[in-house]
Design a protein around this motif. Sequence first.
Motif, PDB file in Angstrom:
ATOM      1  N   LYS A 125      64.685  47.984  30.955  1.00 54.81           N
ATOM      2  CA  LYS A 125      66.007  48.620  30.933  1.00 54.81           C
ATOM      3  C   LYS A 125      65.980  49.997  31.583  1.00 54.81           C
ATOM      4  O   LYS A 125      67.000  50.500  32.045  1.00 54.81           O
ATOM      5  N   GLN A 126      64.797  50.617  31.576  1.00 56.64           N
ATOM      6  CA  GLN A 126      64.670  51.981  32.081  1.00 56.64           C
ATOM      7  C   GLN A 126      64.346  51.945  33.584  1.00 56.64           C
ATOM      8  O   GLN A 126      64.090  50.903  34.159  1.00 56.64           O
ATOM      9  N   TYR A 149      55.982  57.758  25.386  1.00 52.78           N
ATOM     10  CA  TYR A 149      56.402  57.271  24.076  1.00 52.78           C
ATOM     11  C   TYR A 149      55.651  55.989  23.767  1.00 52.78           C
ATOM     12  O   TYR A 149      55.143  55.312  24.673  1.00 52.78           O
ATOM     13  N   PHE A 171      62.786  46.458  26.719  1.00 58.52           N
ATOM     14  CA  PHE A 171      63.034  47.902  26.632  1.00 58.52           C
ATOM     15  C   PHE A 171      62.533  48.600  27.901  1.00 58.52           C
ATOM     16  O   PHE A 171      63.235  49.429  28.499  1.00 58.52           O
ATOM     17  N   GLU A 181      66.816  55.469  20.954  1.00 56.45           N
ATOM     18  CA  GLU A 181      66.793  55.433  22.421  1.00 56.45           C
ATOM     19  C   GLU A 181      67.712  56.493  23.014  1.00 56.45           C
ATOM     20  O   GLU A 181      67.475  56.998  24.107  1.00 56.45           O
ATOM     21  N   SER A 182      68.752  56.868  22.279  1.00 53.68           N
ATOM     22  CA  SER A 182      69.726  57.849  22.770  1.00 53.68           C
ATOM     23  C   SER A 182      69.306  59.294  22.512  1.00 53.68           C
ATOM     24  O   SER A 182      69.987  60.221  22.978  1.00 53.68           O
ATOM     25  N   MET A 205      64.151  61.015  24.649  1.00 51.13           N
ATOM     26  CA  MET A 205      64.017  59.759  25.388  1.00 51.13           C
ATOM     27  C   MET A 205      64.832  59.754  26.676  1.00 51.13           C
ATOM     28  O   MET A 205      64.728  58.822  27.470  1.00 51.13           O
ATOM     29  N   GLN A 206      65.635  60.776  26.879  1.00 51.89           N
ATOM     30  CA  GLN A 206      66.530  60.800  28.032  1.00 51.89           C
ATOM     31  C   GLN A 206      66.041  61.707  29.157  1.00 51.89           C
ATOM     32  O   GLN A 206      66.559  61.649  30.265  1.00 51.89           O
ATOM     33  N   LEU A 241      58.722  54.512  18.739  1.00 55.00           N
ATOM     34  CA  LEU A 241      59.838  53.603  18.508  1.00 55.00           C
ATOM     35  C   LEU A 241      59.286  52.269  18.033  1.00 55.00           C
ATOM     36  O   LEU A 241      58.186  51.870  18.430  1.00 55.00           O
ATOM     37  N   LEU A 288      55.915  52.239  22.111  1.00 53.29           N
ATOM     38  CA  LEU A 288      56.680  51.112  21.579  1.00 53.29           C
ATOM     39  C   LEU A 288      55.737  50.376  20.645  1.00 53.29           C
ATOM     40  O   LEU A 288      54.849  49.649  21.091  1.00 53.29           O
TER      41      LEU A 288
END
Length: 478
Positions: free
Chosen positions: A364-365, A255, A361, A333-334, A338-339, A350, A257
Amino acid sequence: LYPREDNKECVDLLRRARIAFQAGRTLKECFRLTQLEALVRMLEEHECDFVDALGRDLHKPRFETVVFELITVKNEALHAITNLKKWMQPQPVEKNLSTTLDECLVISEPLGVVFIMGSWCNPVQMCLVPLVGAIAAGNCALVSPSEYTVHTAELLHRLIPFYLDNECFHVILAGISDLPEIVELKFDHVFFTGNKEEGGKIAVAAARTLTPVTLILGSKNPCYVDQNCDVATTVQRIAWACFHNAGQSLMAPSYILCHTDVKARVVQALKCCLMEFYGPDPRESRSFGRMVNLEIFSHTRDLLWRSGKVVVGGQVTEAEKYIAPTVLTEVAESDPIMQQEVFGPVLPILSVNDVDEAIAFINKQEKPLCVYAYSTNSNVISRIMQETSSGSFCSNDCILQSLMVALPFGGVGACGMGSFHGRYSFETFSHRKASLLRGTRFECVTYLRFPPYEDRNLSLMTWACALSQKSQGWCQIL
């Protein structure tokens, strides 16, 4: 699917390989060089066969097969041939006072019989690049190509016995569900490339026999695009990385950013770039591939349909396992895309307001296999490189860091452990044995360590230790 080896056949191949290894068949430099040269010859003499097999498995363009499968492996093998003598030599280490007249060496010795499991994303590269390292390090090996790329697997199964030693190296045709059971047969090292779920099963199976593992696992690879960048060049490089092999790559950006100031320009440039790469209908392009099977096709299509807004592409043809190069905006993000891991030609975008938000961001992953950053501002590049953790990092380009023989490529955290390429492959498949070759001189000094323990001896040892702490950190008088 191809016929699979049963457990009995695997046991027999492992037994043969172990007998060959114990006989010292792989130890000599000349044997290793001969096998590496034969591997290069196999790729050169059967280039058309590999192009055909990968074309049937992945609709892979000839260009991608030759450059990113065959040439990549040949580069590894030729690099190993050139450097093998140096890699095999014992490495001297720094001496201290007590070992001045001794030899302190690190000796690289082969592990034994190793098991290499390749991924379907790059079915030749991910089988044979590790095999180059295993051969160079003096091991025997069993290689298991992915069952998803059946024609490539069958080609390797047919060709390798004609080029490599028939007792030391074997190709087995096993399904992904069979691999944990095979791993439990007890190898000296296990090398796996693929997704996290299967990698976890391999690691558990290997742990039962205390077998060391190298895991190169898929992840969500972030790509930050700064407001200070050359948009045209940036988009070309990202589009190539995302959509070559129809997006089926462990190393592709997952993805973008994108800084809000350049998002509109990036989206427009992607539309133009994809038109330039694949024409008005990528389905008709000879430069664009297909999904490897209906399972991967359906998974990718479902994630695509349930996430964001399609601004480029989005067309699917189930009968051909075709998904058009697709760009998504308004992605949350949800969103499902993205999951989960995505091995397909779908690029979500994004928005972020600055580099701080991008770094937050990413952090966080789970730690990704690759992090990419595009900016003409060196401070931005430095910050993303230093303030995020990943298996590898590349600025202002994608994927190339994973192909260089001089750089280790591997995972960290959830995307795996261990690394390979060049000397790092040699070290992955070697045991670095500490070796101290001593004589019997200086017993008039070393006797201080022996019982009966006297206070005077302890005082002398403590004094000597204090003197040596600045350099060695331990008592040189030993």
